[in-house]
Each structure stands twice: as C-alpha cells, then as structure tokens.
Write an enzyme that holds these catalytic residues in place. Sequence first.
Site, short mmCIF file in Angstrom:
data_model
loop_
_atom_site.label_atom_id
_atom_site.label_comp_id
_atom_site.label_asym_id
_atom_site.label_seq_id
_atom_site.Cartn_x
_atom_site.Cartn_y
_atom_site.Cartn_z
N TYR A 238 0.81 -1.22 0.00
CA TYR A 238 0.00 0.00 0.00
C TYR A 238 0.84 1.27 0.00
O TYR A 238 0.43 2.29 -0.54
CB TYR A 238 -0.91 0.03 1.23
CG TYR A 238 -2.20 -0.72 1.09
CD1 TYR A 238 -2.20 -2.11 0.95
CD2 TYR A 238 -3.41 -0.06 1.11
CE1 TYR A 238 -3.39 -2.80 0.85
CE2 TYR A 238 -4.60 -0.74 1.01
CZ TYR A 238 -4.59 -2.11 0.87
OH TYR A 238 -5.77 -2.79 0.77
N LYS B 53 3.85 -15.06 3.64
CA LYS B 53 4.13 -15.82 2.42
C LYS B 53 5.65 -15.99 2.36
O LYS B 53 6.31 -15.61 1.38
CB LYS B 53 3.56 -15.07 1.20
CG LYS B 53 3.51 -15.86 -0.09
CD LYS B 53 2.45 -16.96 -0.10
CE LYS B 53 2.56 -17.80 -1.37
NZ LYS B 53 1.65 -18.97 -1.36
N ASP C 111 -2.22 -18.51 1.72
CA ASP C 111 -3.17 -19.34 0.96
C ASP C 111 -3.79 -20.40 1.86
O ASP C 111 -5.00 -20.63 1.83
CB ASP C 111 -2.52 -19.93 -0.30
CG ASP C 111 -1.17 -20.60 -0.03
OD1 ASP C 111 -0.66 -20.50 1.11
OD2 ASP C 111 -0.63 -21.22 -0.97
N ASP D 44 -6.12 -7.14 4.41
CA ASP D 44 -7.26 -6.57 3.67
C ASP D 44 -8.14 -7.72 3.16
O ASP D 44 -9.37 -7.72 3.33
CB ASP D 44 -6.75 -5.72 2.50
CG ASP D 44 -7.87 -5.16 1.66
OD1 ASP D 44 -8.86 -4.67 2.25
OD2 ASP D 44 -7.77 -5.20 0.41
N ASP E 55 -11.94 -9.38 4.91
CA ASP E 55 -13.22 -9.46 4.19
C ASP E 55 -13.75 -10.90 4.18
O ASP E 55 -14.95 -11.14 4.35
CB ASP E 55 -13.07 -8.99 2.73
CG ASP E 55 -13.30 -7.48 2.59
OD1 ASP E 55 -13.14 -6.77 3.59
OD2 ASP E 55 -13.63 -7.02 1.48
C1 IPM Z 1 -10.41 -1.56 3.78
C2 IPM Z 1 -10.67 -1.05 2.41
C3 IPM Z 1 -9.56 -0.07 2.04
C4 IPM Z 1 -8.24 -0.84 2.08
C5 IPM Z 1 -9.76 0.63 0.71
C6 IPM Z 1 -11.08 1.37 0.68
C7 IPM Z 1 -8.63 1.55 0.37
O1 IPM Z 1 -10.76 -2.10 1.51
O2 IPM Z 1 -10.38 -0.75 4.73
O3 IPM Z 1 -10.25 -2.77 3.93
O4 IPM Z 1 -7.88 -1.51 1.11
O5 IPM Z 1 -7.56 -0.77 3.09
MG MG Z 2 -10.73 -4.01 2.42
#
Ligand code: IPM
Ligand code: MG
Length: 345
Positions: A137, A188, A220, A244, A248
């Site tokens: 990032y 990794k 993975d 990230d 999710d």
């Molecule tokens: C998160 C989001 C952000 C990230 C985006 C919106 C930049 O996906 O907070 O997980 O990738 O960190």
């Molecule tokens: Mg995210």
Amino acid sequence: MKIAVLPGDGIGKEVTAEAVKVLRAALGSEAVEFTEAPVGGAGVEAAGDPLPPHTLEIAQRADAILFGSAGVPGDEAVPYAMRPGASLLRLRKALGLFANFRPAFLFPELVDASTLKREVVEGLDIMILRELTGDLYFGEPRGVITNAAGEREAFNTMRYSEGEVERIARVAFETARRRRRKVCSVDKANVLETMQLWREVVTRVGKDYPDVELTHVFVDAAAMMLMRSPKQFDVIVTGNVFGDILSDAAAMLTGSIGMLPSASMAAGSKGLYEPVQNVANPLAAILSAEMMLRYSFDDARNADRISRAVRKVLAAGYRTADIFQPGMERVGTKEMGDAVAAALS
Ligand code: IPM
Ligand code: MG
C-alpha cells in the site's frame, strides 16, 4: 472526549449519523464534543481535496475519529492524490494508525445469516490484526513507466522494516494475552523476502511472550483454514495486503460485512473507527462507536451497553436487507439506529 466525525460519501453519511445517535444516547450528558468534517468526494466538493488540510487538522486534534466511507464508484481512474477513496489511506498514514483491529464475531441471533454451516461458525470470535501503514500500500518505489518495449509497465513494492513488524507483533501478543493466548502469524515466507523477514521478527518477538502460543501459516493455507474451521483461530496477525483480503473473508463468516466494526490505532489510545465497508446496515458503524468507547476512552460500561442494545435489537428480529431472513422484520438504516438507541435505556 473530542470526537472527529468524518462521514465521507454515500452510505457513509447515513451509517455514521446512526452511530453518532447511539453514542449521544449512550453517553447522555457526559462531556463529548463532536466535530464534523468533509472527507473523500465530500472533501473534493468542499475544498478541492479528498483530505482537506482543515479536516486533517480536526482529525489530528481529536481523541478519536469516527469514519464513514470515502470514495465513489470508478474513482480508481482519478490520480491517487486526488482520489476520494485514497483519503482514508492518507489519513491512516498521517495519523500513524498502524494497528487495525478487525474482529469477526458472530452474534448468536445471526447464525443462520452465514452461508457456512452452523457448527462451523457458531460461537466464532476471532481478531484479525492487520498492519495498516506499510506493505504494498505504501512501499516505494511505485508507479507506471513506459518500458523498453514501449508498453506501459506498473509496479508496487512490498516492503517492511524490522521495526514495523516488531511493533505490530507486540500488539498481537498483547492482544492475545487479553483473549485466548493464541497468535497465528500469516505470511508468504516461502516466496517473498519481505515475508521471510516478517516471520523472523514475529518469531523473535514471540520469545518475549512464552505464555502465548505462536503459529505461522502461509496466506493461501490461512484462507482455506478460515473457511474450513475458523474457530481454531484467536488472533491472526498479518500484513496490510493479506489483512485486507482475509478480513473481508472473515467478515463473511459472520453473515454480513455490514456487521463488522474496525478500529485503527496509533501508539497510545488514539484511534479511527470505521465499519469495514458500508452496506445500508448501520450496525458496523454503531459497533465501531462501541470499539471507540472501549479502546480510546476506556469506557467499557457504555461500550457494553451498546453491544447489549445491538443484541437486543437483533433478538427482537430487526434486520436490514443484508442480514434479512424470512420471518424477521426488515428495517432501513435509520430505523435500525433508532431501535438501538431506544434499546439502550
Ligand atoms: C479496507 C478497504 C480499504 C483498504 C480501501 C477502501 C482503500 O478495503 O479498509 O479494507 O484496502 O484498506
Ligand atoms: Mg478491504
């Protein structure tokens, strides 16, 4: 308590309003000062910058920040510095918010909202700790060039210093001490030097915490384990990119990303609190406010009140569209916020 409120764009405004409503209802007459400022597309509109200097100043002066959502569909096309969606990244970096706590827990009332079998997810309570200010990032160099063959070529750099790994590792072990004393470090290391260093440093720091069990898993395999038997995890610590993605995935174990709060902490108690991503469900924003009371203001009493109120509302059958199940009562964003505020008393 000085709280900066940065609703941002779209649904961010709606869910943040509900979180503020619940905070006001929970805190009553306690001295709390809310200062609202524009960010994301709203920042561009108000001041020609997704993170206007005035907004950054308000965030810097606050004890804690409540963030909604920044960005509009298709904003990847705008250059990074002017991109509404990048304002959150700039804010994380500017405030040094390196430790991102993303709990994935399942409210018993929502066990059937998960697409996974009840026995796989019932009682789930894991903490994903994502490093938030390094990695691909922010690594330099980054950019787009025209290569020798005359075609465009783009690159980013995965990069971590020992110090950056060490400080997030310490947060992981300290967090595990307050939970079930297990840390799983996800990397990794079989492919990437950055991740070899990661593993080495986490292992070294782990020696200071002999009472915490440390395991290492490749990312993975971690993804598979999260789907197959997520309850084996307590604290998962990982880098920015893997965190990230895995957070999710973990969110979906609980039925909806609209349920999951997140806290991004600097050294000390300053933090930014945001729903992981926004759907019309304000509960993630409300639960982010709950984390704020707990982490930045050391106010477990009111945090517990909010989390009990959320459970009460779920038990009463209120559901936004993302967690709707037949037989339940479908409500909108505002009604859900009202219901939680009312359930506080
Ligand atoms: C998160 C989001 C952000 C990230 C985006 C919106 C930049 O996906 O907070 O997980 O990738 O960190
Ligand atoms: Mg995210």
